[in-house]
Design an enzyme around this catalytic site. Structure first.
Site, PDB file in Angstrom:
ATOM      1  N   LYS A   1      81.421 -34.423  20.690  1.00 37.20           N
ATOM      2  CA  LYS A   1      80.863 -33.342  19.886  1.00 37.20           C
ATOM      3  C   LYS A   1      79.716 -33.806  18.969  1.00 37.20           C
ATOM      4  CE  LYS A   1      83.734 -30.492  21.740  1.00 37.20           C
ATOM      5  NZ  LYS A   1      84.555 -31.352  22.598  1.00 37.20           N
TER       6      LYS A   1
HETATM    7  C1  LIG Z   1      84.367 -24.910  23.559  1.00 41.13           C
HETATM    8  C2  LIG Z   1      85.493 -25.738  23.036  1.00 41.13           C
HETATM    9  N1  LIG Z   1      86.468 -25.141  22.337  1.00 41.13           N
HETATM   10  C3  LIG Z   1      87.503 -25.837  21.838  1.00 41.13           C
HETATM   11  C4  LIG Z   1      87.644 -27.198  22.022  1.00 41.13           C
HETATM   12  C5  LIG Z   1      88.875 -27.894  21.516  1.00 41.13           C
HETATM   13  O1  LIG Z   1      88.674 -29.007  20.708  1.00 41.13           O
HETATM   14  P1  LIG Z   1      89.603 -30.312  20.679  1.00 41.13           P
HETATM   15  O2  LIG Z   1      89.368 -31.099  21.913  1.00 41.13           O
HETATM   16  O3  LIG Z   1      89.099 -31.034  19.461  1.00 41.13           O
HETATM   17  O4  LIG Z   1      91.005 -29.911  20.525  1.00 41.13           O
HETATM   18  C6  LIG Z   1      86.649 -27.869  22.742  1.00 41.13           C
HETATM   19  C7  LIG Z   1      86.748 -29.326  22.968  1.00 41.13           C
HETATM   20  O5  LIG Z   1      86.287 -29.863  23.934  1.00 41.13           O
HETATM   21  C8  LIG Z   1      85.548 -27.124  23.270  1.00 41.13           C
HETATM   22  O6  LIG Z   1      84.577 -27.717  23.977  1.00 41.13           O
END
Ligand SMILES: Cc1ncc(COP(=O)(O)O)c(C=O)c1O
Length: 436
Positions: A213
Site C-alpha cells: 500500500k
Molecule cells: C481494495 C482493498 N480493500 C481492502 C483491503 C484489506 O486490507 P488488509 O490486507 O490490510 O486487511 C485491501 C488489501 O489488499 C484492498 O486492496
C-alpha cells in the site's frame, strides 16, 4: 535520455521477436510506503523500544504513537474521528459494525474488488450485493442504483489503484436513497477528488497499510468517521466492546452508547510509530513524487503513441498515480501487448490483488466460512440474491483489456523514460490486425 531520444527505438525490432529489450536492468520493486522506510520510522520505533511502551493504552509511561497517528490522520484527511486498526480488513469490520450493518441488510460492493469488501458484510451477518464497474475499474453509478432494494443499507466504493471514479454521482445516489457510503481507500491513501482528500467524502472510510500500500506498516489499517456514534460503535467493535480513554477523548470523554460484543483489532505502538512516520512524509516522499512520474509518463505516452487510450478516472488531478493503465480496446491486443512489453524488460501489472469476486470459490459457493453455516446473511437466507458473473459483465471485459505499469517512489525520471520508450516501441509495432 531525453523525451525525444526514445523515438528511434520505435522502429527497433521488438524483443518479443528477438530484438534488444529497451531495459536490461529490472525496474525497482514496485513497493510504495515500504520503499521509503528509513530514519523517521527508526527514530519512532526506537522510542517505543527504549520506553518499553508497546501497548497503545498504558504501560510504565505514556504511550502516544497510535494516539498521535490518529490525531494527525484526522487532520490530514480532514475527518473528525480516526481509529487505527491492526489490519485494513479490521477497519472494514469496524465500519460495518459502526454503521449498524447486520442480518437482513444488504451492502452493495463493486464486483471488481478485494475479498475483504465482500467478507466484511458477510461476517457481520449481512448480504453483499454486487454492482458492475465502469471502464476504469471503479463502481458504475448506474448499476449501483439498479442494485438498490429496500434492504440496502450501505454502498462500498473502492478507489481502485490511486483514483476515484464518479464519486459525485455515487454520493448523490446514496443520498437520494438514504444509504451510507463506505470509501475503500486501501489503494488510494493521499489521492484526492475535486481537491479534497479521498476518505473525506463518505460517511466512513477504510484504509489498509499492508505491504503493497501507499502508506505501509506491513499490516495495519485506519477507519475514519464523521459521526461520533458511528465512531464509538466502531471503536467498541475493535476492542472487545470497550471504549478506552484515548478513544473516548475523541468524542468528548462520555460514551454515547453501551458495550456490545466486539472483536480485537487494536493497533500496537510499533505499528503506530511506523504509521506516524509514514503519514508525516506521505505527500513529500510518496504521493507527490509518484504523481510527477505519472504525469510525465502520461504526457509522453500520449505524445508518442497515437491512438492509445488510458484508463478513465473521476479526477486525473487527484490520481495518486501508482498505476499507469492503458485501455487496449480488445483482450487479444492486451494479451499480446503485455507479453511484448514484458519482453522489453518492463514489469507489467498493478500492485493490487483486486479480482472479479464473482469468480471466487467463496462467492460461488454462497456459503459462509464455516460449512455448517447457512448461506450468507442469517437474516436473509441469501436465496433471493443470485451471484453469477453475468450480473456484472463489464468486470471481465475491462480486466481483459486494461493493462498497466505500476509506479513507485524508487523509480527515477529516467526509469520512466524507459517505460515510455518500451510502451511506444510496442504500441507502434502492434500487429496490423490490431490497428483501426
Ligand atoms: C481494495 C482493498 N480493500 C481492502 C483491503 C484489506 O486490507 P488488509 O490486507 O490490510 O486487511 C485491501 C488489501 O489488499 C484492498 O486492496
Amino acid at each position: 535520455m531525453t523525451t525525444t531520444a526514445h523515438a528511434p527505438l520505435a522502429l527497433a525490432p521488438l524483443a518479443i521477436a528477438g530484438g534488444q529489450p529497451v531495459r536490461a536492468k529490472p525496474l525497482p520493486a514496485a513497493y510504495l510506503g515500504t520503499s521509503v522506510m528509513g530514519d523517521e520510522e527508526l527514530a519512532l520505533l526506537t522510542e517505543v523500544v527504549r520506553n518499553k511502551l508497546p501497548f497503545r493504552e498504558y504501560g510504565d509511561g505514556t504511550p502516544h504513537m497510535v494516539k498521535d497517528f490518529e490525531r494527525e490522520a484526522a487532520g490530514y484527511f480532514g475527518v473528525a474521528h480516526a481509529l487505527a486498526t491492526a489490519t485494513g480488513s479490521g477497519s472494514f469490520y469496524c465500519a460495518m459494525a459502526g454503521l449498524g450493518v447486520g442480518p437482513g441488510d444488504e451492502v452493495i460492493i463493486p464486483a471488481w474488488g478485494w475479498h475483504t469488501d465482500f467478507l466484511a458484510p458477510v461476517l457481520l451477518g449481512a448480504t453483499p450485493v454486487f454492482a458492475d464497474i465502469d471502464g476504469g475499474f471503479n463502481l458504475d453509478p448506474a448499476d449501483f442504483e439498479r442494485k438498490i432494494t429496500p434492504r440496502t443499507k450501505a454502498v462500498v466504493m473502492i478507489h481502485y489503484q490511486g483514483a476515484a471514479g464518479d464519486l459525485a454521482r455515487v454520493l448523490e445516489i446514496a443520498k437520494k436513497h438514504n444509504l451510507k457510503v463506505v470509501e475503500d481507500v486501501a489503494q488510494a491513501a493521499g489521492g484526492s477528488y475535486r481537491g479534497q482528500k479521498l476518505g473525506s467524502w463518505g460517511d466512513v472510510a477504510c484504509f489498509s497499510f499492508q505491504q503493497n500500500k501507499i502508506l505501509s506498516t506491513g499490516d495495519g489499517g485506519l477507519f475514519l468517521a464523521k459521526d461520533p456514534l458511528i465512531f464509538e460503535r466502531a471503536v467498541r467493535f475493535h476492542d472487545l466492546g470497550f471504549l478506552r480513554p484515548s478513544l473516548a477523548a475523541q468524542i468528548g470523554g462520555q460514551p454515547l452508547t453501551q458495550a456490545f460484543a466486539g472483536a480485537q483489532f487494536r493497533m500496537n505502538e510499533f505499528t503506530g510509530a511506523v504509521a506516524l512516520a509514514q503519514l508525516r512524509k506521505l505527500d513529500r516522499a510518496i504521493v507527490h513524487p509518484v504523481q510527477r512520474l505519472y504525469q510525465q509518463l502520461k504526457r509522453d505516452v500520449l505524445a508518442d503513441c497515437p491512438g492509445i487510450a488510458l484508463r478513465p478516472t473521476g479526477d486525473e488531478e487527484g490520481n495518486a498515480g501508482i498505476a499507469f493503465y492503458m485501455d487496449m480496446g480488445t483482450a487479444d491486443l492486451a494479451a499480446w501487448f503485455n507479453k511484448a512489453l514484458a519482453a522489453e524488460g518492463i514489469r507489467v501489472g498493478p500492485s493490487s490483488g483486486c479480482t472479479n469476486l464473482l469468480h471466487t470459490d467463496l462467492v460461488k459457493s454462497k456459503r459462509q466460512a464455516h460449512p455448517k453455516l447457512a448461506p450468507f446473511g442469517p437474516g436473509c437466507p441469501g436465496e433471493h440474491v443470485h451471484y453469477g458473473p453475468e450480473l456484472c459483465p463489464n468486470v471481465d471485459r475491462v480486466a481483459s483489456r486494461l493493462t498497466c505499469v505500476a509506479l513507485c517512489p524508487a523509480m527515477s525520471a529516467d526509469d520512466v523514460r524507459d517505460v515510455t520508450a518500451a510502451i511506444a516501441k510496442v504500441w507502434n509495432q502492434r500487429p496490423a490486425e490490431h490497428r483501426k
